[in-house]
Scaffold this active site. Structure first.
Site: not given
Ligand SMILES: *Cc1c(COP(=O)(O)O)cnc(C)c1O
Length: 832
Positions: A374, A565-566, A571, A673, A677
């Protein structure tokens, strides 16, 4: 699965009287019975929680029949069961989902409303099992949904954390963590199985001996033993009878009176032992990345893996299976390296407890496991100090050394004279302090290794696992992640789902490829109008929730630009913030400038010990405070940090987005992911060529995606040639204006220290290269602005995004796993 059920089917079936009656009248009666007989209440004094529990039990009754039939089938000969091992399952609330999958949602809702019952309040009452951190745990939950929907017999195995991921509060702009007490009011979805237990050892020593046939054997004498107790949750598929099993393990003290013999009257010692044992499953580590060196974390991993493997062997033997054929009956998938110690544990169970010889045991083991990687971040590759590992698991350490010895012989055979390669591939890192490399153990001990998006798999093969790919390319494949359209469309976005169904029927829920048929309506003005109406209602819903949670008023006719998101530097939530400050500066210079009104919405938790991530949350809130309260700009810009982003909240967030922010540094996000969505709910994406963004853009078409930024290759070469943020800074006056605002203390009441660590990182040593991508990002955002001004064009793009997202259903992903890795087939479950 339990023999009793099998041997007395008539008894099992005899119980299926009234409570399995799925007629509306039957459901109503069962509900009333549960209020009285299960909750022990008269309806007039029943609390919301009583009613929620009663409704959940009513729905659960409908699952049990299907569940028993499904599990009973798993023991059948020639039937292969998928066993999904994951330290995290981020399930989200069960009640609504189960009602949808059963097909009773609309009816029950209508009936409840006719009776004046606020059913939404009952749904809201459910505490979600937050047994995961983010993407990885949510993926496991989506895969359980798809496995059941595709009628694949499967068991999810994991940990029943007493406290899941913390609840996030925002105080004075900072994240505050509160313990998640999800079990406080009871959990109607789990069934405790006090008779299904496993003993799990820790520490101690090993000794060798000769068995009755004179063979050399080893036994492990653990220092302490903990008992695992099974808690089962039914996982029903969509409109099918398959109802799979999620089995989570709780740690308890073994009831041992021997203890008394050693420590006469040591009552407190016994109590201590109970507490120590129960600690193992007390709390989820709230970290998106591996926690280095924490013994308790390693104990958690081994605990649930050992319980799960013992359970599979028990089930297999119960039905008379021959252990040599074990790999033909169970396909075990490792969700990341967290359960990778399973390779050594299965070897131990086969060798030491079942007397198998090494070669046969290794054959069985290697044919049983598959490993999903991952991450590409080197710091996220799990490794354990040899001393810690050997102290807790002396027998496993011996087994790993022996696996390694044989494995490295193979490497030397294939690549003679290449000792550098041998050192790189070793299961033990010997470059400094010695470590066990969990990814190497997983690769050596598996039949199949996969990445989670095409780009990610390619980079794995070229970089992180290159030597393994050189040696055994046939093991590697890609399995691009997916998400379940049941939770993330049908449940989350009923308005859009109804509109879609009114045009193309409801087959798309199980076959999302069918969404393509929406394309024929893209030129239909009434359809586009209806599409916009749904989006607007979803935005109103989110606006109401934002107001309730933060007190901030946002305008649903502004563009909703969302990043949830986290919180993590890779990110790049802070890149998003830099853009907001650039817009702020523009508006301050020219309040009349032509900017399309936007609401920037953030959400996500930071690991409690992650300094930079927590500071990014503070930055977002600080910018929000200034922007939202400045009359020059607040008509055009709003900034919101939505607290406590979790699965329960997702249904308000994804469906309300106009724009989805997927802006990680290329090459850092394995798949993502959230990106899927958003797009499934009609948001357009502004994003980099990272993770599954690449494939999303391919599917929806480049013209329906706002691309910007360096490629993974460009990031890599810039890094190798020495990234100099200053070179980008010097040439960009907009960026200079942004950084000057920040350094001046404009967003921190004049405090110039608060954001200094962030700014210094960006200016001098930023591995995530925000400045390198800043210019391109601002340009892409200008294109977004221009596109949004043309609602007809925007709506077309939105419709095309949804209609082309079929590939990203987790059903597609699971079909690929079944075909390429697990070699399993669907089995229809018949109810009689
Ligand atoms: C989908 C999801 C994630 C993962 O989001 P990414 O954008 O892929 O990082 C995290 N948390 C929750 C609650 C989710 O539903």
């Amino acid at each position: 699965m339990e023999k009793k059920v099998k041997s007395v089917p008539s008894l099992a079936d005899a119980h299926l009287g009234s409570r399995s009656d799925m007629s509306l009248e039957g459901l109503r009666r069962t509900f009333r019975e549960h209020v009285f007989y299960t909750q022990g209440r008269l309806p007039v004094v029943a609390t919301t929680n009583d009613l929620y529990m009663a409704l959940s039990f009513t729905v659960r009754d409908q699952l049990l029949h299907r569940w028993i039939k499904t599990v009973e089938q798993m023991g059948r000969e020639n039937l292969k069961v998928v066993s999904y091992l994951s330290a995290e399952f981020l399930l989200g609330p069960h009640l609504e989902n189960n009602m949808i999958n059963l097909g009773i949602y609309d009816e029950v809702r209508r009936t409840a409303e006719d009776a004046g019952q606020d059913i939404q309040a009952l749904f809201d009452q459910e505490e979600e099992p937050g047994l995961g951190n983010g993407g990885l745990g949510r993926l496991a939950a989506c895969y359980l949904d798809s496995l059941a929907t595709l009628e694949i017999p499967a068991i999810g195995y994991g940990i029943r954390y007493e406290f899941g991921i913390f609840d996030q509060e925002i105080r004075d702009g900072w994240q505050v963590e509160r313990t998640d007490q999800w079990l406080r009011l009871g959990n109607p979805w789990e069934i405790r199985r006090p008779e299904i237990t496993c003993d799990v050892g820790f520490g101690g020593r090993t000794e060798s001996y000769q068995d009755d046939q004179g063979r050399f054997r080893v036994r492990w004498i653990p220092h302490r033993t903990v008992k695992g107790v099974a808690y089962d949750t039914p996982i029903l598929g969509y409109r099918v009878n398959t109802c799979n099993l999620l089995r989570l393990w709780k740690a308890e003290a073994v009831e041992s009176f021997e203890f008394e013999a050693f420590n006469v009257g040591d009552y407190y010692g016994a109590v201590d032992q109970k507490i120590t044992s129960e600690n193992i499953t007390k709390v989820l580590y709230p970290n998106d990345e591996p926690v280095q060196g924490k013994a308790l974390r390693l104990e958690q991993q081994y605990f649930f893996v050992s319980c799960s493997l013992q359970d599979m062997l028990r089930i297999y033997k119960l039905f008379g299976g021959d252990l040599k054929q074990f790999a033909g009956h169970f396909a075990i998938q490792l969700n990341d390296t967290h359960p990778a110690i399973g390779v050594a544990e299965l070897m131990r169970l086969l060798l030491d407890e079942n007397g198998m010889d090494w070669d046969t045991a290794w054959d069985v083991t290697r044919n049983t496991f598959g490993y999903t990687n991952h991450t590409l971040l080197p710091e996220a590759l799990e490794k354990w100090p040899v001393a810690l590992f050997a102290g807790l698991f002396p027998r496993h350490m011996e087994i790993i050394y022996e696996i390694n010895r044989r494995f490295l012989d193979e490497v030397r055979n294939r690549f003679p004279g290449d000792e550098g390669r041998v050192a790189r591939m070793s299961l033990i890192d010997e470059s400094g302090e010695r470590y066990v490399r969990m990814a190497h153990l997983a690769c050596a001990g598996s039949r199949a290794v996969n990445g989670v998006a095409e780009l990610h798999t390619r980079l794995l093969q070229e970089d992180v696992l290159r030597d393994f790919h050189d040696m055994m390319p046939e093991k590697f494949s890609n399995k691009t992640n997916g998400v379940t359209p049941r939770r993330f469309m049908v449940l989350s976005n009923p308005g859009l789902s109804r509109l879609i169904t009114s045009k193309i029927g409801e087959a798309w829920v199980s076959r999302p490829e069918e969404l393509r048929r929406l394309e024929q309506f893209v030129d239909d003005g009434d359809f586009r109008e209806a599409w916009r109406r749904v989006k607007h209602e979803n935005k109103q819903n989110l606006a109401r929730l934002i107001h309730a949670r933060t007190g901030i008023e946002v305008d649903p006719s502004s563009m909703f630009d969302i990043q949830v998101k986290r919180i993590h530097e890779y990110k790049r939530q802070h890149l998003n913030v830099l853009h907001i400050i650039a817009l702020y500066n523009r508006l301050k210079q020219d309040p009349a400038c032509d900017l399309c009104p936007r609401t920037f919405i953030f959400g996500g938790k930071a690991a409690p010990g992650y300094f930079m991530a927590k500071r990014i949350i503070k930055l977002i809130n600080s910018v929000a405070e200034v922007v939202n309260n400045d009359p020059d700009v607040s008509r055009k810009l709003k900034v919101v940090f939505f607290p406590d982003f979790n699965v329960k909240n997702t249904k308000f967030v994804y469906p309300a987005a106009d724009l989805s922010e997927q802006i990680s540094t290329a090459g850092k996000e394995a798949s993502g992911t959230g990106n899927m969505k958003f797009s499934m709910n009609g948001a357009l994406t502004v994003g980099t060529l990272d993770g599954a963004n690449v494939e999303i853009r391919e599917e929806v078409g480049a013209e329906n995606f706002f691309l910007f930024g360096l490629t993974a290759e460009e990031v890599d070469s810039l890094q190798r040639n020495g990234y100099q943020p200053m070179e980008f800074y010097r040439d960009n006056p907009v960026l200079q204006g942004v950084i000057e605002r920040l350094t001046s203390g404009h967003f921190s009441w004049g405090d110039q220290e608060l954001f200094k660590p962030l700014i210094d990182s960006l200016l001098y040593h930023d591995t995530f290269m925000l400045f390198a991508d800043f210019g391109a990002y601002v340009n892409a955002q200008q294109q977004v602005d221009a596109a949004y001004r043309d609602p007809e064009r925007w709506t077309r793009m939105s419709i095309l995004n949804v209609s082309r997202m079929g590939k990203f259903s987790s059903d597609r992903a699971i079909r690929e796993y079944c075909r390429d890795i697990w070699n399993v087939k669907p089995v229809r479950v018949e109810l009689d």
